[in-house]
Design an enzyme around this catalytic site. Sequence first.
Site, PDB file in Angstrom:
ATOM      1  N   ASP A 144      -5.995   2.237  -3.134  1.00  0.00           N
ATOM      2  CA  ASP A 144      -7.225   2.161  -2.338  1.00  0.00           C
ATOM      3  C   ASP A 144      -7.481   3.429  -1.526  1.00  0.00           C
ATOM      4  O   ASP A 144      -8.476   3.525  -0.817  1.00  0.00           O
ATOM      5  CB  ASP A 144      -7.251   0.917  -1.441  1.00  0.00           C
ATOM      6  CG  ASP A 144      -6.151   0.878  -0.399  1.00  0.00           C
ATOM      7  OD1 ASP A 144      -5.335   1.817  -0.348  1.00  0.00           O
ATOM      8  OD2 ASP A 144      -6.110  -0.105   0.374  1.00  0.00           O
ATOM      9  N   ASP A 165      -1.198   1.297  -3.905  1.00  0.00           N
ATOM     10  CA  ASP A 165      -2.074   0.236  -4.432  1.00  0.00           C
ATOM     11  C   ASP A 165      -3.456   0.741  -4.804  1.00  0.00           C
ATOM     12  O   ASP A 165      -4.338  -0.042  -5.146  1.00  0.00           O
ATOM     13  CB  ASP A 165      -2.171  -0.938  -3.459  1.00  0.00           C
ATOM     14  CG  ASP A 165      -2.997  -0.634  -2.226  1.00  0.00           C
ATOM     15  OD1 ASP A 165      -3.043   0.547  -1.816  1.00  0.00           O
ATOM     16  OD2 ASP A 165      -3.582  -1.569  -1.655  1.00  0.00           O
ATOM     17  N   SER A 216       0.819  -1.206   0.000  1.00  0.00           N
ATOM     18  CA  SER A 216       0.000   0.000   0.000  1.00  0.00           C
ATOM     19  C   SER A 216       0.859   1.266   0.000  1.00  0.00           C
ATOM     20  O   SER A 216       1.613   1.510  -0.929  1.00  0.00           O
ATOM     21  CB  SER A 216      -0.952  -0.045   1.203  1.00  0.00           C
ATOM     22  OG  SER A 216      -1.907   0.958   1.144  1.00  0.00           O
TER      23      SER A 216
END
Length: 454
Positions: free
Chosen positions: A248, A246, A104
Amino acid sequence: MTKYFGTDGVRGIANKELSPEMAFRLGRTGGYVLTQHKEDASRRPLVLVARDTRISGQMLADALIAGLLSVGIEVLDLGVITTPAVAYLIKIQGADAGIQISASHNPVADNGIKFFGADGYKLSDDTEEEIEALLDAPEDKLPRPAAEGLGTVDDYPEGALKYTQFLEQTLADDLSGIHVCLDGANGATSGLVSRIFADLETDFDTMAISPDGLNINANVGSTHPQALSKFVVEKGADVGLAFDGDGDRCIAVDEQGNIVDGDKIMFILGSYMKSQGRLKQDTVVTTVMSNLGLYKALEANGMKSVQTAVGDRHVVEAMRKDGYNIGGEQSGHVILFDYHNTGDGMLTGIHLLNVMKKTGKKLSELAAPVQDYPQKLVNVKVADKENWQAYPEIQSAIDTVEKEMAGDGRVLVRPSGTEPLLRVMAEAKTEDLVSRYVDQIVDVVKQEMGSKED
């Protein structure tokens, strides 16, 4: 039993804690557990695999896929794509699971392996423990098929197109007339943002969309939006959107270069949904780390809030349990259940732009009702972080501070999830007040628990 899974999958420094050998074992054990529950026993199990742009991603993906193939699982390799894309494509492809290789927003040396079940949601604690038990087993007794029993792998670049089409179809109209700057964090959104924002007819400029394996999240993206802030002002844009490695998370920047965090984004989207009669139970789900300014703004505008523990997983659980349709975190994880079951930075971004277009308002105007309260957080080293509530003097200090605040501030004391720390946080009207309140409580914690500040 060893605890391999953290709050967001299995993480570590790639090629050290998270080695290719560990990735292979996770492929075997995780793949086996997740495909034991598939509904159609007549077909071969299918798992999707994807990664972000880290240099270690290909190494770990190859090892993970080898593990999956070794227990007879068919694999679709999505290549570099966002985490929310994996969650979406699981359902579209009828897969039994999906696995994203990413850490992430973390630095490039880190990596992680994140699992999703057939429903596109992160795994339950029980399922994670089932995998951990197999990882800890003294002997690997899982199937080792030969010849036609082995799995096969196919590249599936079409997944990216299906995902971008899905995002675009969540809007009824285009986003023409909006000038947006886009920061891809040199991560998984880098190859997608230009396509999506061109299709939606925005006027856009991009930065940090040239990943080289080492520059993911490096002073760019949702954890470092200052670079985007300067870029927006330089370009004279209406808005900026910064994603993480990533994809999100989404953090926005207004036309003046001011950062619009997840709290403000949730307020803007929630308010618009309420005006359209689409905000379920007039409620926004947040974590305990959202700023008091958000709660004051929600209340003033006829909305309620539900608080959960820190982590988007807890937000999703509350939304599923009680039927809410928007929630998220200050960090930019925003979940829009009307469209998707996980935080999705690009989905959040295009719907934020949609509110700007539909209302005709600047982002600074839309975010203005949320006035952040000054916040201070101090980490205190303690020997027994879980039992801090057993100390009446600490609770008394908290009560004293809360009485002084008289509803115009808040205190949050909680143990760290990973370190021997007690986190003492307060918010109040001024910097001086918040420092005094936190120091009052920290002094008592040190005195009572014999601790020292980290």
